[in-house]
Design an enzyme around this catalytic site. Structure first.
Site, PDB file in Angstrom:
ATOM      1  N   TYR A  12      -9.287 -31.299 -33.297  1.00 47.33           N
ATOM      2  CA  TYR A  12      -8.119 -31.206 -34.115  1.00 47.33           C
ATOM      3  C   TYR A  12      -6.993 -30.812 -33.169  1.00 47.33           C
ATOM      4  O   TYR A  12      -6.149 -31.451 -33.074  1.00 47.33           O
ATOM      5  CB  TYR A  12      -8.593 -30.208 -35.151  1.00 47.33           C
ATOM      6  CG  TYR A  12      -7.400 -29.913 -36.254  1.00 47.33           C
ATOM      7  CD1 TYR A  12      -6.727 -31.018 -36.582  1.00 47.33           C
ATOM      8  CD2 TYR A  12      -7.084 -28.719 -36.294  1.00 47.33           C
ATOM      9  CE1 TYR A  12      -5.674 -30.787 -37.611  1.00 47.33           C
ATOM     10  CE2 TYR A  12      -5.881 -28.426 -37.041  1.00 47.33           C
ATOM     11  CZ  TYR A  12      -5.483 -29.482 -37.684  1.00 47.33           C
ATOM     12  OH  TYR A  12      -4.399 -29.123 -38.702  1.00 47.33           O
ATOM     13  N   LYS A  16      -3.957 -33.046 -31.637  1.00 46.54           N
ATOM     14  CA  LYS A  16      -2.573 -32.668 -31.738  1.00 46.54           C
ATOM     15  C   LYS A  16      -1.739 -32.699 -30.502  1.00 46.54           C
ATOM     16  O   LYS A  16      -0.468 -33.240 -30.341  1.00 46.54           O
ATOM     17  CB  LYS A  16      -2.217 -31.573 -32.568  1.00 46.54           C
ATOM     18  CG  LYS A  16      -2.645 -31.800 -34.049  1.00 46.54           C
ATOM     19  CD  LYS A  16      -2.237 -30.588 -34.986  1.00 46.54           C
ATOM     20  CE  LYS A  16      -2.792 -29.539 -34.605  1.00 46.54           C
ATOM     21  NZ  LYS A  16      -2.538 -28.274 -35.940  1.00 46.54           N
ATOM     22  N   GLN A  76      -7.962 -11.767 -41.829  1.00 45.73           N
ATOM     23  CA  GLN A  76      -7.429 -12.821 -40.932  1.00 45.73           C
ATOM     24  C   GLN A  76      -6.160 -13.257 -41.697  1.00 45.73           C
ATOM     25  O   GLN A  76      -6.236 -13.250 -43.103  1.00 45.73           O
ATOM     26  CB  GLN A  76      -8.297 -14.050 -40.568  1.00 45.73           C
ATOM     27  CG  GLN A  76      -8.755 -14.935 -41.603  1.00 45.73           C
ATOM     28  CD  GLN A  76     -10.060 -14.538 -42.438  1.00 45.73           C
ATOM     29  OE1 GLN A  76     -10.257 -13.157 -42.369  1.00 45.73           O
ATOM     30  NE2 GLN A  76     -10.832 -15.374 -42.680  1.00 45.73           N
ATOM     31  N   THR A  77      -4.902 -13.558 -41.121  1.00 47.25           N
ATOM     32  CA  THR A  77      -3.764 -13.860 -41.675  1.00 47.25           C
ATOM     33  C   THR A  77      -3.354 -15.382 -41.541  1.00 47.25           C
ATOM     34  O   THR A  77      -3.770 -16.112 -40.586  1.00 47.25           O
ATOM     35  CB  THR A  77      -2.690 -12.999 -41.381  1.00 47.25           C
ATOM     36  OG1 THR A  77      -2.354 -13.488 -39.963  1.00 47.25           O
ATOM     37  CG2 THR A  77      -2.906 -11.530 -41.356  1.00 47.25           C
ATOM     38  N   ARG A 141      -7.567 -15.255 -35.802  1.00 44.22           N
ATOM     39  CA  ARG A 141      -7.482 -13.994 -36.431  1.00 44.22           C
ATOM     40  C   ARG A 141      -5.800 -13.782 -37.281  1.00 44.22           C
ATOM     41  O   ARG A 141      -5.817 -13.183 -38.232  1.00 44.22           O
ATOM     42  CB  ARG A 141      -7.420 -12.683 -35.538  1.00 44.22           C
ATOM     43  CG  ARG A 141      -8.852 -12.419 -35.458  1.00 44.22           C
ATOM     44  CD  ARG A 141      -8.958 -10.929 -34.886  1.00 44.22           C
ATOM     45  NE  ARG A 141      -8.359 -10.055 -35.490  1.00 44.22           N
ATOM     46  CZ  ARG A 141      -8.813  -9.877 -36.922  1.00 44.22           C
ATOM     47  NH1 ARG A 141     -10.073 -10.312 -37.342  1.00 44.22           N
ATOM     48  NH2 ARG A 141      -8.220  -8.902 -37.672  1.00 44.22           N
ATOM     49  N   ARG A 143      -2.093 -16.114 -37.546  1.00 43.06           N
ATOM     50  CA  ARG A 143      -1.419 -17.424 -37.546  1.00 43.06           C
ATOM     51  C   ARG A 143       0.047 -17.357 -38.122  1.00 43.06           C
ATOM     52  O   ARG A 143      -0.080 -17.014 -39.361  1.00 43.06           O
ATOM     53  CB  ARG A 143      -1.769 -18.748 -37.652  1.00 43.06           C
ATOM     54  CG  ARG A 143      -1.016 -19.808 -37.090  1.00 43.06           C
ATOM     55  CD  ARG A 143      -1.551 -21.137 -37.566  1.00 43.06           C
ATOM     56  NE  ARG A 143      -2.829 -21.474 -37.073  1.00 43.06           N
ATOM     57  CZ  ARG A 143      -3.899 -21.939 -37.758  1.00 43.06           C
ATOM     58  NH1 ARG A 143      -3.628 -22.186 -39.146  1.00 43.06           N
ATOM     59  NH2 ARG A 143      -4.979 -22.248 -37.345  1.00 43.06           N
TER      60      ARG A 143
HETATM   61  N1  UDP Z   1     -11.103 -19.573 -45.628  1.00 44.70           N
HETATM   62  C1  UDP Z   1     -11.746 -18.767 -46.783  1.00 44.70           C
HETATM   63  N2  UDP Z   1     -12.400 -19.253 -47.616  1.00 44.70           N
HETATM   64  C2  UDP Z   1     -12.181 -20.722 -47.678  1.00 44.70           C
HETATM   65  C3  UDP Z   1     -11.621 -21.476 -46.795  1.00 44.70           C
HETATM   66  C4  UDP Z   1     -10.756 -21.095 -45.786  1.00 44.70           C
HETATM   67  O1  UDP Z   1     -11.589 -17.453 -46.462  1.00 44.70           O
HETATM   68  O2  UDP Z   1     -13.070 -21.099 -48.689  1.00 44.70           O
HETATM   69  C5  UDP Z   1     -10.020 -18.844 -44.723  1.00 44.70           C
HETATM   70  C6  UDP Z   1     -10.664 -19.476 -43.122  1.00 44.70           C
HETATM   71  O3  UDP Z   1     -11.583 -18.851 -42.464  1.00 44.70           O
HETATM   72  C7  UDP Z   1      -9.251 -19.160 -42.504  1.00 44.70           C
HETATM   73  C8  UDP Z   1      -8.143 -19.266 -43.596  1.00 44.70           C
HETATM   74  O4  UDP Z   1      -8.867 -19.247 -44.650  1.00 44.70           O
HETATM   75  O5  UDP Z   1      -9.230 -17.844 -41.993  1.00 44.70           O
HETATM   76  C9  UDP Z   1      -7.421 -20.456 -43.386  1.00 44.70           C
HETATM   77  O6  UDP Z   1      -8.176 -21.542 -43.588  1.00 44.70           O
HETATM   78  P1  UDP Z   1      -7.906 -23.198 -43.591  1.00 44.70           P
HETATM   79  O7  UDP Z   1      -9.035 -24.040 -43.473  1.00 44.70           O
HETATM   80  O8  UDP Z   1      -7.229 -23.340 -44.999  1.00 44.70           O
HETATM   81  O9  UDP Z   1      -6.725 -23.488 -42.499  1.00 44.70           O
HETATM   82  P2  UDP Z   1      -6.817 -23.068 -41.028  1.00 44.70           P
HETATM   83  O10 UDP Z   1      -8.004 -22.363 -40.514  1.00 44.70           O
HETATM   84  O11 UDP Z   1      -6.408 -24.568 -40.212  1.00 44.70           O
HETATM   85  O12 UDP Z   1      -5.587 -22.080 -40.875  1.00 44.70           O
END
Ligand code: UDP
Length: 179
Positions: A12, A16, A76-77, A141, A143
């Protein structure tokens, strides 16, 4: 940034990167008119309930009375941009010639995933519990986009606060799921 080039989610990230590189080559070699935007976490009505992204997962789980699956401790944010704001930024980008990018588009307001789970529970009035699940590999951790360039070049910044976007997203999923 600090990304693993060969990990589970690398296709992924690297996909990009290579797309940006190829677009720039076409632009330089063949004068193709391009714009490059970097889209950060985006959400809103018409997400697929099976999408697997955090916001749709939490809202669907809350509405169905299923446990909210929090990955890790939820410290994590992420920063969530409402879809209308994002589209507005993309259109502004395509409508100008001062910069072809790359330009960050996203909402700089940061929120921890545990706090997001609690806000979804409050906004839906759900009695779902929060359960912790293993944190996926290479899960960042933190973003948060720096949108300085988008502000300067496009006069753009997100307008829809999470509270308002979340309410619209919940409404969409209520209708979709008949809840
Ligand atoms: N996440 C979570 N529960 C879920 C799905 C995602 O806690 O059911 C957490 C995931 O570990 C991450 C954040 O939410 O830290 C965002 O995840 P997502 O897949 O939406 O986007 P990305 O990781 O690409 O930012």
């Amino acid at each position: 940034g600090h990304v693993n080039p060969i990990g589970e989610r690398s296709c992924y990230d690297e996909g990009k990167r290579v797309a940006e590189g190829l677009c720039m080559d076409y632009h330089r070699q063949n004068m193709v008119d391009i714009r490059i935007v970097r889209i950060f976490n985006t959400y809103g009505p018409r997400m697929n309930p099976q999408d697997g992204r955090v916001l749709s997962n939490f809202v669907v789980q809350a509405l169905e009375g299923q446990p909210i699956t929090l990955y890790g401790t939820g410290q994590q944010t992420r920063s969530f941009c409402y879809v209308d704001d994002l589209i507005d930024g993309m259109i502004r980008m395509m409508d100008q010639d001062a910069s072809i990018g790359p330009i960050n588009l996203g909402n700089p307001v940061e929120i921890a995933m545990r706090e997001l789970a609690e806000r979804v529970l409050r906004a839906t009035g759900s009695r779902s519990t929060i359960v912790e699940r293993p944190l996926p590999k290479d899960d960042p951790r933190r973003r948060q986009p720096d949108i300085g360039l988008a502000k300067k070049v496009l006069g753009w910044e997100p307008r829809v606060p999470l509270e308002e976007g979340l309410a619209k997203t919940i409404q969409f999923f209520r209708e979709l799921l008949g809840k």
